[in-house]
Design a protein around this motif. Structure first.
Motif, short mmCIF file in Angstrom:
data_model
loop_
_atom_site.label_atom_id
_atom_site.label_comp_id
_atom_site.label_asym_id
_atom_site.label_seq_id
_atom_site.Cartn_x
_atom_site.Cartn_y
_atom_site.Cartn_z
N HIS A 1 27.85 -7.40 16.54
CA HIS A 1 26.60 -7.73 17.25
C HIS A 1 26.73 -7.36 18.73
O HIS A 1 27.75 -7.64 19.36
CB HIS A 1 26.20 -9.18 17.06
N ASP B 1 32.82 -11.95 23.32
CA ASP B 1 31.78 -12.21 22.33
C ASP B 1 30.48 -11.52 22.74
O ASP B 1 29.68 -12.12 23.42
CB ASP B 1 31.60 -13.73 22.22
N GLU C 1 22.47 -11.86 17.03
CA GLU C 1 23.42 -12.68 16.27
C GLU C 1 23.46 -14.09 16.84
O GLU C 1 23.47 -15.07 16.12
CB GLU C 1 24.82 -12.04 16.33
N ASP D 1 33.70 -9.48 15.28
CA ASP D 1 33.09 -10.35 16.29
C ASP D 1 34.20 -10.93 17.15
O ASP D 1 34.79 -11.94 16.84
CB ASP D 1 32.28 -11.45 15.59
ZN LIG Z 1 29.91 -13.39 18.41
#
Ligand SMILES: [Zn+2]
Length: 565
Positions: A336, A357, A391, A419
């Motif tokens: 994502h 992230d 996401e 991820d």
């Molecule tokens: Zn993530």
């Protein structure tokens, strides 16, 4: 944070995934390329993509923002530089994802009546929103009912509702699965009920709200506890900004009017007003005999929405398979690209850079794509690289793709999702979220062995990571999905290092503006993990059979049905 792999075994002939010596492969089969002869992944490139995507100029990559524009341009240009084909059949690198963005605010505070009148403080004690695509939503004198864990799971002979009528009522519900003790050792959780300490989907907050809607509840308030939720209340409070959803035909009116969370202290206070003790109720909730408890209180709360609809974008590219027939079958890599954008400042910083992230996961996917274009001979099946949006808003971009796929899911052998990457150095192992779910784990095990590494089950399975990233939407539709995470045995580091670093990240940086590239990052482990994902994807792409879910897996029936058609 995660990564993903797949791999095929030595024996392409027998279709077995073990390391048994195999007869020589038929002439048509591609000989297995040892991992050491595959294209290498470069740590400097990984870091550079991560730096770029998490730079302040990308404004935290929020869907619909200028940061999205910049991100989509960056990804498109990188895919083009790699010589990948546009992934959409319309000749573009874009799959539009229609989203409604809702920014909710308190219109009337949460007031509880019945025994006096108590007001709960917005944000500090209660965080709530509505999924209704409407200007306002409210609960008004709605009966409060404590429903334990709010779970109906026939396979565990579990039903927290016992037929109670919850229409128009507001449920107060615990997060995570019912914590049922092992009958032979009360210090442990029963492995036969809700998978012991591992979180099942019944434990996820999304499930609680879905169940509330199925019961016709007007409201649902989850009691936040840091351990069982897997993250602190600050993460819940982070939900108060704009939230997105896919646009459904009923404008999400089938959802409860109000969805939200209570802080643990607020929940304890609420239950006390009702004459109940939180710990006692929680204990009752861990038994099959539990019945919903009417609290004798009524709740009112209203939120008002500011709304906009946008087309956000999944960015998609394809490497055509080298085999004229098999090129119409696919391996899909996902990562994502989105994060939280610009939000509430923490220590004077308002840009939620999302370096780990998931700028890092997108970086890893770009480097997987590079390696895949370099490997000779090229993979027989086609490889799709899908950078999904939203996401962080509830896996929306991947949900949209999985429900409206560009390449048929029945011809998609596997999803490999990334991820977050390992930024703390090399490990002897690699964690597989949901280890044992599918044959993909066998591919990974073989490839990892070539790096003298081993697979490990999720050490934090209680946090439900299997349901927390984009591979889950592929799994839900039946496509075997692989999602890995950092190993925990760091080479040259003490045993507690992994947990220390992990806790540090969870408590300080997870979904916070401080998720930035740090000077002490060491991507040597991430390089190995990334090379593993390339090998797994490549080997599955050349395999003589589709990987399958293991017997007993919750997604297996769905896959079998899909393949039959
Ligand atoms: Zn993530």
């Amino acid at each position: 944070m995660k990564l993903t792999p797949i791999l095929i075994a030595a024996a392409l002939v027998a279709g077995c995934s073990g390391s048994t010596p195999a007869p020589p492969p038929p002439a048509a089969a591609t000989p297995k390329i040892p991992l050491s002869s595959m294209p290498r992944v470069d740590a400097a490139r990984l870091l550079e993509h991560t730096r770029q995507l998490s730079a302040d100029e990308f404004e935290g990559r929020f869907p619909g923002s200028a940061g999205e524009e910049r991100t989509v341009q960056y990804l498109t240009s990188e895919f083009q530089k790699l010589g990948l084909q546009p992934g959409n059949t319309d000749g573009s690198y874009i799959q539009k994802v229609p989203l409604v963005g809702i920014t909710g605010a308190e219109a009337k505070p949460l007031v509880v009546t019945g025994k006096g009148r108590t007001t709960f403080k917005w944000r500090d004690e209660v965080v709530a929103w509505t999924k209704h695509v409407a200007d306002t939503a409210a609960i008004e004198d709605s009966d409060l009912v404590f429903v334990g864990y709010g779970v109906v799971a026939p396979e565990y002979q579990w039903d927290d509702f016992k037929g109670a009528d919850l229409k128009g009522k507001t449920i107060v519900v615990l997060v995570n699965d019912p914590q049922v003790a092992d009958p032979s050792d009360a210090s442990k959780l029963d492995a036969r009920t809700f998978n012991g300490p591992a979180m099942t989907y019944y434990g996820r907050w999304t499930y609680k709200f879905e169940e509330a809607a199925r019961r016709g509840a007007a409201g649902a308030l989850i009691i936040h506890e840091t351990g069982p939720a897997g993250y602190p209340f600050a993460v819940v409070q982070g939900n108060l900004g704009e939230k997105f959803d896919l646009v459904t035909p009923d404008k999400n009116m089938s959802r409860a009017s109000i969805e939200g969370w209570l802080s643990l202290d607020a929940a304890k206070r609420l239950l006390k007003i009702a004459g109940h003790d939180f710990d006692a109720l929680k204990k009752q909730a861990t038994t099959r005999d539990f019945k919903p408890v009417e609290l004798g209180l009524k709740a009112s709360l209203a939120v008002k929405n500011v709304m906009r609809t946008i087309d956000s974008r999944n960015v998609i590219a394809r490497l055509d398979g080298s085999d004229p027939q098999l090129k119409n079958e696919y391996i899909v890599y996902t990562a994502h690209w989105d994060h939280f954008g610009i939000g509430v400042p923490v220590n004077g910083d308002k840009i939620y850079n999302g370096a780990l992230d998931n700028a890092s996961g997108v970086a890893a996917m770009l480097e997987m794509a590079r390696a895949m274009t370099q490997v000779k001979p090229g993979p027989k099946r086609s490889i799709v690289f899908l950078a999904v949006t939203a996401e962080e808003q509830g896996l929306l971009g991947s949900q949209y793709y999985a429900v409206t796929p560009i390449y048929p899911l029945a011809k998609t052998l596997a999803n490999i999702n990334v991820d977050g990457i390992n930024q703390w150095g090399r490990t002897k192992d690699i964690t597989v979220i949901g280890l044992g779910a599918s044959d993909l784990d066998d591919y990974l095990r073989d490839a990892a062995a070539e790096q003298s590494r081993t697979l490990r089950p999720d050490p934090e399975a209680e946090k439900g990571f299997y349901y927390r990233s984009d591979h889950f939407n592929f799994a839900k539709q039946g496509v075997p999905a692989l999602y890995t995470d950092n190993g925990v045995e760091f080479i040259g580091k003490p045993a507690e290092y992994a947990k220390q670093k992990r806790d540090e990240y969870t408590n300080r940086d997870y979904h916070a503006p401080s998720d930035e590239v740090k000077p002490d990052w060491d991507l040597a482990g991430a390089v190995e993990d990334t090379e593993l994902m390339v090998a797994v994807g490549y080997r599955v792409a050349n395999a003589d059979k589709f990987p399958e879910w293991k017997p007993g897996n919750e997604f297996r029936a769905k896959r079998e049905e899909m393949i039959k058609k």
